[in-house]
Write a protein that holds these residues in place. Structure first.
Motif, mmCIF file in Angstrom:
data_model
loop_
_atom_site.group_PDB
_atom_site.id
_atom_site.type_symbol
_atom_site.label_atom_id
_atom_site.label_comp_id
_atom_site.label_asym_id
_atom_site.label_seq_id
_atom_site.Cartn_x
_atom_site.Cartn_y
_atom_site.Cartn_z
ATOM 1 N N SER A 289 0.834 -1.205 0.000
ATOM 2 C CA SER A 289 0.000 0.000 0.000
ATOM 3 C C SER A 289 0.863 1.246 0.000
ATOM 4 O O SER A 289 1.985 1.246 0.506
ATOM 5 C CB SER A 289 -0.913 0.010 1.226
ATOM 6 O OG SER A 289 -1.624 1.232 1.296
ATOM 7 N N SER A 290 0.333 2.333 -0.585
ATOM 8 C CA SER A 290 1.045 3.616 -0.551
ATOM 9 C C SER A 290 0.381 4.586 0.420
ATOM 10 O O SER A 290 0.829 5.717 0.573
ATOM 11 C CB SER A 290 1.087 4.230 -1.961
ATOM 12 O OG SER A 290 -0.232 4.444 -2.439
ATOM 13 N N ASP A 291 -0.704 4.161 1.080
ATOM 14 C CA ASP A 291 -1.405 4.995 2.047
ATOM 15 C C ASP A 291 -0.627 5.013 3.371
ATOM 16 O O ASP A 291 -0.276 3.955 3.905
ATOM 17 C CB ASP A 291 -2.815 4.442 2.285
ATOM 18 C CG ASP A 291 -3.581 5.265 3.302
ATOM 19 O OD1 ASP A 291 -4.017 6.372 2.968
ATOM 20 O OD2 ASP A 291 -3.715 4.785 4.455
ATOM 21 N N THR A 292 -0.351 6.202 3.881
ATOM 22 C CA THR A 292 0.483 6.334 5.078
ATOM 23 C C THR A 292 -0.092 5.579 6.275
ATOM 24 O O THR A 292 0.637 4.874 6.991
ATOM 25 C CB THR A 292 0.669 7.817 5.444
ATOM 26 O OG1 THR A 292 1.272 8.497 4.344
ATOM 27 C CG2 THR A 292 1.565 7.973 6.663
ATOM 28 N N ASN A 293 -1.395 5.716 6.517
ATOM 29 C CA ASN A 293 -2.009 5.036 7.672
ATOM 30 C C ASN A 293 -1.865 3.521 7.566
ATOM 31 O O ASN A 293 -1.561 2.837 8.555
ATOM 32 C CB ASN A 293 -3.486 5.419 7.790
ATOM 33 C CG ASN A 293 -3.680 6.871 8.166
ATOM 34 O OD1 ASN A 293 -2.888 7.432 8.934
ATOM 35 N ND2 ASN A 293 -4.713 7.503 7.640
ATOM 36 N N GLU A 294 -2.055 2.987 6.353
ATOM 37 C CA GLU A 294 -1.924 1.554 6.148
ATOM 38 C C GLU A 294 -0.471 1.109 6.299
ATOM 39 O O GLU A 294 -0.186 0.031 6.841
ATOM 40 C CB GLU A 294 -2.463 1.163 4.772
ATOM 41 C CG GLU A 294 -3.981 1.283 4.651
ATOM 42 C CD GLU A 294 -4.480 0.857 3.271
ATOM 43 O OE1 GLU A 294 -3.756 0.110 2.587
ATOM 44 O OE2 GLU A 294 -5.586 1.270 2.896
ATOM 45 N N ILE A 295 0.450 1.941 5.819
ATOM 46 C CA ILE A 295 1.881 1.623 5.953
ATOM 47 C C ILE A 295 2.270 1.521 7.421
ATOM 48 O O ILE A 295 2.925 0.563 7.845
ATOM 49 C CB ILE A 295 2.742 2.694 5.242
ATOM 50 C CG1 ILE A 295 2.620 2.546 3.724
ATOM 51 C CG2 ILE A 295 4.212 2.578 5.652
ATOM 52 C CD1 ILE A 295 3.274 3.662 2.931
ATOM 53 N N VAL A 296 1.848 2.505 8.218
ATOM 54 C CA VAL A 296 2.175 2.506 9.649
ATOM 55 C C VAL A 296 1.555 1.293 10.329
ATOM 56 O O VAL A 296 2.195 0.631 11.173
ATOM 57 C CB VAL A 296 1.693 3.815 10.314
ATOM 58 C CG1 VAL A 296 1.886 3.753 11.830
ATOM 59 C CG2 VAL A 296 2.450 5.018 9.732
ATOM 60 N N ALA A 297 0.310 0.969 9.970
ATOM 61 C CA ALA A 297 -0.368 -0.191 10.560
ATOM 62 C C ALA A 297 0.396 -1.478 10.244
ATOM 63 O O ALA A 297 0.565 -2.350 11.112
ATOM 64 C CB ALA A 297 -1.798 -0.278 10.035
ATOM 65 N N MET A 298 0.879 -1.613 9.016
ATOM 66 C CA MET A 298 1.616 -2.814 8.616
ATOM 67 C C MET A 298 2.961 -2.910 9.330
ATOM 68 O O MET A 298 3.394 -3.991 9.733
ATOM 69 C CB MET A 298 1.812 -2.813 7.103
ATOM 70 C CG MET A 298 0.499 -2.936 6.324
ATOM 71 S SD MET A 298 0.695 -2.571 4.589
ATOM 72 C CE MET A 298 1.051 -4.179 3.965
ATOM 73 N N MET A 299 3.619 -1.761 9.498
ATOM 74 C CA MET A 299 4.889 -1.750 10.235
ATOM 75 C C MET A 299 4.664 -2.157 11.692
ATOM 76 O O MET A 299 5.461 -2.904 12.280
ATOM 77 C CB MET A 299 5.532 -0.358 10.156
ATOM 78 C CG MET A 299 6.120 -0.015 8.794
ATOM 79 S SD MET A 299 6.936 1.608 8.795
ATOM 80 C CE MET A 299 7.733 1.609 7.183
ATOM 81 N N ASN A 300 3.571 -1.660 12.272
ATOM 82 C CA ASN A 300 3.250 -2.015 13.667
ATOM 83 C C ASN A 300 2.914 -3.500 13.794
ATOM 84 O O ASN A 300 3.254 -4.145 14.790
ATOM 85 C CB ASN A 300 2.093 -1.161 14.178
ATOM 86 C CG ASN A 300 2.503 0.283 14.394
ATOM 87 O OD1 ASN A 300 3.693 0.571 14.581
ATOM 88 N ND2 ASN A 300 1.548 1.196 14.363
ATOM 89 N N GLN A 301 2.233 -4.059 12.784
ATOM 90 C CA GLN A 301 1.915 -5.489 12.786
ATOM 91 C C GLN A 301 3.193 -6.326 12.783
ATOM 92 O O GLN A 301 3.282 -7.353 13.457
ATOM 93 C CB GLN A 301 1.066 -5.843 11.559
ATOM 94 C CG GLN A 301 -0.406 -5.460 11.699
ATOM 95 C CD GLN A 301 -1.196 -5.748 10.427
ATOM 96 O OE1 GLN A 301 -0.678 -6.352 9.495
ATOM 97 N NE2 GLN A 301 -2.440 -5.301 10.401
ATOM 98 N N THR A 302 4.179 -5.879 12.000
ATOM 99 C CA THR A 302 5.469 -6.581 11.960
ATOM 100 C C THR A 302 6.117 -6.575 13.343
ATOM 101 O O THR A 302 6.623 -7.606 13.807
ATOM 102 C CB THR A 302 6.408 -5.909 10.935
ATOM 103 O OG1 THR A 302 5.806 -5.955 9.647
ATOM 104 C CG2 THR A 302 7.756 -6.608 10.884
#
Length: 521
Positions: free
Chosen positions: A37-50
């Protein structure tokens, strides 16, 4: 040239929003790794999931790398973006990261925000002096592959972060900059929430509220936090709120006076010497002539085999300054080369009445659609000699197109016109530098007088002087941007002449060969 720095971040959303700011870059100059995803909120969510998956949610949340190129480097936005991608692929391929190439300053630079946790093995990114040296060496390797110059970072004073050291080096107090930004935000805010928003726009992280004993400010570029009470009683949270309610008292003239009081400074001596040398090079027929012209300008020179470094000392200067301190183009050998190059162009102008400008078609339709694949595959596979030659040829044609655009933009059709334009720019820059130096010196005198005896008229004079300085500084910046192209333009014109001479020689040899064959029959 590329300079690399890094700092940790605990606000991934803010960092990613900053590097993807549309006023600094665009979506065609951004790249996400291991992030669908290129959406900032989704990017942050994915990083937090990791981080959650490996149970490493605490501590540092991410790291922010900046790779900066010199303002006069022959590099395009697309190439800067490609260099950033290749550099990241060498040491961040297993990390989730966002890359953005910024074009908002006079030099191109890449921003990379990475997750602190490796997406493959769950290890946290280790940051220490050895790692920083390794990362810089990787950046140097990629730059060498693309024929870009390398810089060895200067050592800063002990225990000072780069931003703080930079502001002190430029004779600008970093605390005064923060105070200036706070004052500015107060005048633009109707309440404290709006004030926080204004400061955030200026790239600050704030500490405030009941959670903290003292409010504090940290600028994104400076990288050092300072308490409000350290800045002064007027910068505590309570006083800022009170000042917002009475913001009409924060007069615009006071703001201008504050800026002039703190930020106006004279031009460094090396820039004055630099413009004198540049003009003398353009006026000189040989090295002896150059030395004579510098002496006429009031300089004492050290040069020749008896000295390790050449140096210049003006009669008004207390100390001499080395050529290499002024810049790499001001060593004895470089000055000789520049004089010879200029003389070659003068001779060339006598034979060539017109500059032949033939733009090259380099890019495929796919490239025009900004799919950055024309230089090198994103995967790091070894290239054949033929592939390397094709890449190098495309890069050279790209540079040629940039230089051709410069000639057309400035309406230059003959080499003699280019030489005149070059001299006019250097003379104007020399004049502007002297103006800035005069205004800076005058500013110091006015401040001294105002400190001894404050007076409204004197205060207004300081404000007017600051306005004039700012206007001339913009002109200085514009002229320097033009000057940055001259070195490449000189080389381009001389190389083209050599190519033309080689072609003529080849044609003559072919014609001679035909005549020999005809006579043999």
């Amino acid at each position: 040239m590329a300079y690399v720095k890094r700092h940790p971040t605990n606000d991934l959303k803010r960092s990613i929003d900053y590097i993807k700011n549309k006023s600094k870059t665009d979506e065609l100059l951004t790249y996400e790794n291991l992030l669908p995803s290129s959406d900032t909120n989704e990017i942050v969510a994915m990083m937090n999931q990791t981080k959650d998956a490996f149970k490493k949610s605490g501590g540092i949340q991410g790291h922010h790398f900046i790779q900066s190129f010199k303002s006069d480097e022959a590099i395009t936005l697309e190439l800067a973006h490609q260099v950033g991608k290749e550099w990241c692929d060498t040491f961040l391929s297993d990390y989730e990261f966002v890359l953005a190439t910024h074009k908002d300053k006079d030099h191109l630079h890449n921003h990379i925000v990475i997750n602190s946790v490796n997406a493959k093995n769950g290890k946290k990114y280790l940051s220490n002096a050895k790692e920083r040296e390794y990362v810089r060496s990787l950046s140097d390797d990629v730059c060498k592959e693309h024929d870009l110059s390398i810089i060895t970072p200067q050592k800063t004073e002990k225990n000072k972060v780069y931003g703080e050291w930079k502001y002190q080096k430029e004779s600008i107090s970093w605390k005064d900059k923060i105070k200036n930004d706070i004052d500015d935000s107060i005048t633009q805010s109707d309440n404290y929430d709006q004030f926080i928003e204004e400061m955030t726009k200026k790239n600050y992280t704030l500490r405030y509220g009941d959670t903290y004993k003292y409010n504090a400010f940290e600028h994104f570029d400076i990288g050092k936090r300072v308490r409000g009470k350290t800045l002064g009683d007027a910068y505590t949270e309570t006083r800022i709120k009170a000042r917002i309610l009475n913001k009409d008292v924060e007069k615009k003239t006071d703001r201008l006076f504050f800026e002039g009081y703190y930020f106006l400074k004279a031009v460094p001596q090396k820039e004055i010497v630099q413009t004198d040398i540049d003009l003398s090079i353009l006026e000189s027929a040989n090295c002896d002539d150059f030395i004579s012209r510098m002496q006429d300008k009031g300089y004492t020179l050290r040069y020749g085999d008896q000295y390790k470094f050449n140096s210049f000392k003006h009669e008004k200067m207390k100390q001499s300054i080395r050529g290499k301190t002024i810049g790499s183009l001001y060593t004895e050998q470089k000055i000789k080369t520049r004089i010879e190059r200029n003389q070659t162009l003068i001779k060339q102008s006598a034979h060539e009445s017109t500059i032949h400008l033939d733009a090259h078609t380099v890019f495929s339709k796919r490239y025009i659609n900004n799919k950055y694949t024309y230089l090198k595959p994103t995967h790091l596979t070894p290239l054949s000699d033929n592939q390397k030659a094709v890449i190098q040829n495309k890069r050279q044609l790209l540079k040629d197109n940039q230089l051709i655009a410069f000639f057309k933009q400035n309406n230059l059709r003959e080499i003699s016109e280019y030489l005149t334009f070059k001299k006019d720019v250097d003379e104007e820059l020399h004049f502007v530098v002297n103006q800035l130096n005069t205004l800076g010196s005058k500013h110091k005198e006015l401040l001294a007088d105002y400190t001894n005896q404050p007076h409204p008229k004197l205060k207004q004079t300081i404000i007017d002087n600051a306005k004039k300085h700012e206007a001339i500084k913009e002109k200085y910046t514009a002229l320097n941007k033009i000057r940055a192209d001259f070195r490449s333009l000189d080389t381009y014109l001389i190389d083209k002449q050599k190519e033309k001479a080689a072609e003529k020689k080849q044609d003559k040899q072919k014609e001679k060969g035909r005549e020999t064959n005809d006579s043999g029959r």
